[in-house]
Scaffold this motif. Structure first.
Motif, mmCIF file in Angstrom:
data_model
loop_
_atom_site.group_PDB
_atom_site.id
_atom_site.type_symbol
_atom_site.label_atom_id
_atom_site.label_comp_id
_atom_site.label_asym_id
_atom_site.label_seq_id
_atom_site.Cartn_x
_atom_site.Cartn_y
_atom_site.Cartn_z
ATOM 1 N N VAL A 172 0.852 -1.192 0.000
ATOM 2 C CA VAL A 172 0.000 0.000 0.000
ATOM 3 C C VAL A 172 0.887 1.242 0.000
ATOM 4 N N TRP A 173 0.272 2.378 -0.207
ATOM 5 C CA TRP A 173 0.944 3.648 0.006
ATOM 6 C C TRP A 173 0.289 4.306 1.223
ATOM 7 N N GLY A 174 1.107 4.813 2.114
ATOM 8 C CA GLY A 174 0.519 5.405 3.305
ATOM 9 C C GLY A 174 1.286 6.623 3.766
ATOM 10 N N TYR A 175 0.562 7.504 4.453
ATOM 11 C CA TYR A 175 1.221 8.623 5.129
ATOM 12 C C TYR A 175 1.950 8.033 6.329
ATOM 13 N N ASN A 176 3.237 8.287 6.412
ATOM 14 C CA ASN A 176 4.119 7.615 7.373
ATOM 15 C C ASN A 176 4.036 6.100 7.204
ATOM 16 N N GLY A 177 3.778 5.672 5.985
ATOM 17 C CA GLY A 177 3.737 4.245 5.695
ATOM 18 C C GLY A 177 2.521 3.539 6.252
ATOM 19 N N LEU A 178 1.496 4.290 6.630
ATOM 20 C CA LEU A 178 0.320 3.695 7.266
ATOM 21 C C LEU A 178 -0.935 3.939 6.435
ATOM 22 N N TYR A 179 -1.711 2.886 6.269
ATOM 23 C CA TYR A 179 -2.990 2.995 5.592
ATOM 24 C C TYR A 179 -4.081 2.554 6.546
ATOM 25 N N PRO A 180 -5.039 3.414 6.954
ATOM 26 C CA PRO A 180 -5.050 4.853 6.675
ATOM 27 C C PRO A 180 -3.948 5.573 7.445
ATOM 28 N N GLY A 181 -3.729 6.822 7.093
ATOM 29 C CA GLY A 181 -2.669 7.599 7.727
ATOM 30 C C GLY A 181 -2.980 7.906 9.179
ATOM 31 N N PRO A 182 -1.974 8.411 9.909
ATOM 32 C CA PRO A 182 -2.211 8.802 11.302
ATOM 33 C C PRO A 182 -3.172 9.983 11.378
ATOM 34 N N THR A 183 -3.897 10.072 12.499
ATOM 35 C CA THR A 183 -4.859 11.162 12.680
ATOM 36 C C THR A 183 -4.151 12.403 13.185
ATOM 37 N N LEU A 184 -4.414 13.527 12.554
ATOM 38 C CA LEU A 184 -3.874 14.780 13.059
ATOM 39 C C LEU A 184 -4.946 15.427 13.944
ATOM 40 N N GLU A 185 -4.588 15.623 15.203
ATOM 41 C CA GLU A 185 -5.501 16.230 16.177
ATOM 42 C C GLU A 185 -5.151 17.704 16.292
ATOM 43 N N ALA A 186 -6.096 18.580 15.989
ATOM 44 C CA ALA A 186 -5.812 20.016 16.018
ATOM 45 C C ALA A 186 -6.907 20.743 16.788
ATOM 46 N N ARG A 187 -6.581 21.974 17.212
ATOM 47 C CA ARG A 187 -7.555 22.817 17.916
ATOM 48 C C ARG A 187 -7.846 24.036 17.058
ATOM 49 N N THR A 188 -9.080 24.466 17.103
ATOM 50 C CA THR A 188 -9.492 25.656 16.369
ATOM 51 C C THR A 188 -8.596 26.847 16.723
ATOM 52 N N ASN A 189 -8.185 27.569 15.689
ATOM 53 C CA ASN A 189 -7.332 28.758 15.816
ATOM 54 C C ASN A 189 -5.933 28.479 16.337
ATOM 55 N N GLN A 190 -5.546 27.233 16.408
ATOM 56 C CA GLN A 190 -4.150 26.914 16.713
ATOM 57 C C GLN A 190 -3.537 26.333 15.447
ATOM 58 N N PRO A 191 -2.778 27.172 14.724
ATOM 59 C CA PRO A 191 -2.239 26.693 13.455
ATOM 60 C C PRO A 191 -1.247 25.547 13.653
ATOM 61 N N VAL A 192 -1.116 24.745 12.656
ATOM 62 C CA VAL A 192 -0.078 23.717 12.663
ATOM 63 C C VAL A 192 0.667 23.776 11.331
ATOM 64 N N THR A 193 1.912 23.311 11.372
ATOM 65 C CA THR A 193 2.723 23.239 10.156
ATOM 66 C C THR A 193 2.998 21.776 9.859
ATOM 67 N N VAL A 194 2.803 21.399 8.610
ATOM 68 C CA VAL A 194 3.110 20.021 8.230
ATOM 69 C C VAL A 194 4.044 20.034 7.026
#
Ligand code: C2O
Ligand code: CU
Ligand code: CU
Length: 554
Positions: free
Chosen positions: A93-115
């Motif tokens: 398979v192809w996966g984000y970080n080699g994982l299918y499905p990819g890992p979950t990104l947990e974010a908070r409203t108005n807290q930006p993240v950089t990927v």
């Protein structure tokens, strides 16, 4: 019209592997594709014992540090080998970080993240690339990726513009503002002309956005909040992913090889990357974030009559909770639901699917899902002892909801969803008979618009807009026969309100054949080019994707 329709149905049937004898199809395929290894024989999904594997829970992505754009994450797209069922040979398979499905990104409203998204994939594609499509017909490298946050309200530069795809060794660093309501978002690949293949190979994951409003609801959390992505796949007997190299007509015609198929319907159901898994639960409340991450398949989900209390749709909380025993989800749609297992101690509940095993029309005469295979999704076993008392709430109301008023719209646009034919005589689906580069919608920043989509095709299309969350105003039937003769929309019924669970913020909406679906949205914060498209990925890759440009006001 008739012959195009035949093409569509046959192509769909081939994808399904269900409407035609498998041996017949396999022989056609083998005859047509002598040089493609691994395609024959296909795996018979009924040979896999169902409910053998526990439901995998995607891990939560951990930041590697801080950047000026908040927590800093690095995600590598890798080819990997994964066991998708205990009795199935391991699958590449192809996966984000080699994982299918990819890992979950947990974010908070108005807290930006950089990927930082890194393409670390091999140079050769895992699946058959049709090199005649927009995005693939100019000698582009076979493997290209670009990550889109589906449902995200983001600047164009980080939206994952389909033509900004990068090749193995390449990367892109995106800062996401997360300036929107708590919601069930997902990220997936969006490279022009190969999105269906990249997503099918495994490039998709959840992005859960939380805020104080949602916190105040005291919903089930941690072990009791479970994301569920439902996808159909087909396999070769050696465990490799099967994706058709073309519709059956390529045998008798001069179609390119490989050739895109009109739709793809797999005969095997996976949840969170496992074939027909089970989940052991406690007799208490759970929250499920259900995503239809399939290429073409719709699901009508049921749990043997058990109530789903739906509290959210794609873009956040609904105006009010809606109790349902069936949930219909088109590709790209999400449902945020609560289920209370308290009354079912010791029982095993089966999640079933009754939606079509081919193109979904919603007209009631679709071929139903096969009860032994695609009619089943997963099992819930209420076998775990209750750990302490369940203190989560079962909301009967939700926070006030802001409806957009029709009167606030400065513009109403009329668009058709229609069929066309490409240079090879293949059916393709279009929006307003125009292609990806023909921009004709220029909403002004800071304004509200209504878009009316008249679906003049025989199938339902889940239409998705980037940048915005919209609201469905209504749907209205028109005389399709009359339209085919005259090109005029003559309504034959009243405006029907959206379903109760469609009255919140949506980014993807089912647009049924012979209906005009009206949506309303505000174009805020960002100017630039954004895609809007059908989320049936085979349609998206074959011209049912356009772009609008948000322009600055005077
Ligand atoms: Cu989920 Cu433009 O995509
Ligand atoms: Cu999107
Ligand atoms: Cu479509």
């Amino acid at each position: 019209m008739v012959s195009r329709r035949r093409f569509l149905k046959l192509g769909a049937a081939v994808g399904a592997g269900l409407l035609m004898p498998r041996a017949w199809y396999a022989s056609q395929l083998a005859a047509a594709t002598p040089h493609v290894p691994g395609l024959f024989p296909m795996l018979d999904p009924t040979t896999l014992t169902k409910y053998l594997d526990p439901l995998p829970l995607p891990g939560v992505l951990q930041p590697v540090g801080k950047a000026k754009g908040g927590s800093y994450y690095i995600v590598q797209m890798n080819q990997a080998i994964q066991q998708l069922h205990a009795q199935l040979a391991p699958t590449t398979v192809w996966g984000y970080n080699g994982l299918y499905p990819g890992p979950t990104l947990e974010a908070r409203t108005n807290q930006p993240v950089t990927v930082k998204w890194i393409n670390n994939l091999p140079a050769a594609h895992l699946l058959p690339v049709d090199t005649t499509l927009g995005g693939t017909n100019m000698g582009e490298p076979a493997v290209r990726t670009v990550v889109h946050l589906h449902g995200g309200h983001v600047p164009q530069a980080v939206d994952g513009y389909p033509e900004d795809a990068f090749v193995p060794g390449g990367s892109a660093t995106y800062i996401y503002p997360n300036a929107q309501h708590a919601s069930t978002l997902w990220y997936h690949d969006h490279a022009l002309g190969i999105t269906r293949l990249n997503v099918y190979a495994g490039l998709a994951g959840f992005w859960l956005l939380r805020d104080a409003v949602e916190d105040s609801l005291n919903l089930p959390r941690r072990a009791y909040e479970i994301p569920i992505v439902i996808q159909d796949r087909a396999f070769n007997a050696d465990g490799s992913l099967f994706y058709p190299t073309g519709p059956d007509e390529h045998v008798e015609s001069a179609l390119p090889m490989p050739s895109i198929v009109p739709e793809f319907f797999g005969d095997t159901i996976l949840v969170n990357g496992k074939v027909w898994p089970f989940l052991e639960v406690e007799p208490r409340r759970y929250r499920f974030r259900i995503l239809n991450g399939s290429n073409s398949r719709f699901y009508n989900l049921a749990l043997g009559g058990v109530t789903f209390r739906q509290i959210g749709s794609e873009g956040g909380l609904l105006p009010a909770p809606v109790d349902l025993t069936e949930i219909l989800l088109a590709p790209g749609e999400r449902a945020d639901v609560l289920v209370d297992f308290a009354a079912y101690t010791g029982q095993t509940l089966l999640m079933t699917n009754s939606a079509s095993d081919g193109p979904f029309t919603g007209l009631g005469n679709d071929p139903p899902a096969e009860p032994a295979t695609t009619g089943q999704i997963m099992q819930f076993r209420v076998t775990r002892p209750l750990q302490g008392s369940d203190t989560s709430s079962w909301p009967t109301t939700l926070p006030p909801f802001q409806y957009l008023s029709e009167a606030s719209a400065v513009q109403e646009r009329f668009l058709t969803l229609n069929e066309g034919e490409d240079d090879y005589g293949r059916l393709m689906l279009l929006i307003d008979n125009k292609g990806w580069h023909e921009v004709s919608e220029y909403p002004v920043l800071g304004t509200t618009e209504i878009w009316s989509f008249a679906n003049v095709t025989p199938d339902t299309h889940p239409i998705h807009l980037h940048l915005v969350q919209f609201q469905i105003l209504d749907r209205q039937q028109f005389n399709l026969k009359h339209y085919e003769k005259t090109g005029k929309v003559v309504f034959i019924g009243p405006r029907m309100p959206p379903d109760a669970n469609e009255r919140g913020w949506k980014d993807t909406a089912r647009m049924n054949p012979g209906e005009v679906t009206r949506i309303i949205m505000r174009f805020e914060d960002y100017t630039g080019f954004y895609p809007y498209h059908c989320h049936i990925l085979e349609h998206e890759d074959h011209e049912m994707m356009r772009q609008f440009q948000v322009v600055a006001g005077m």
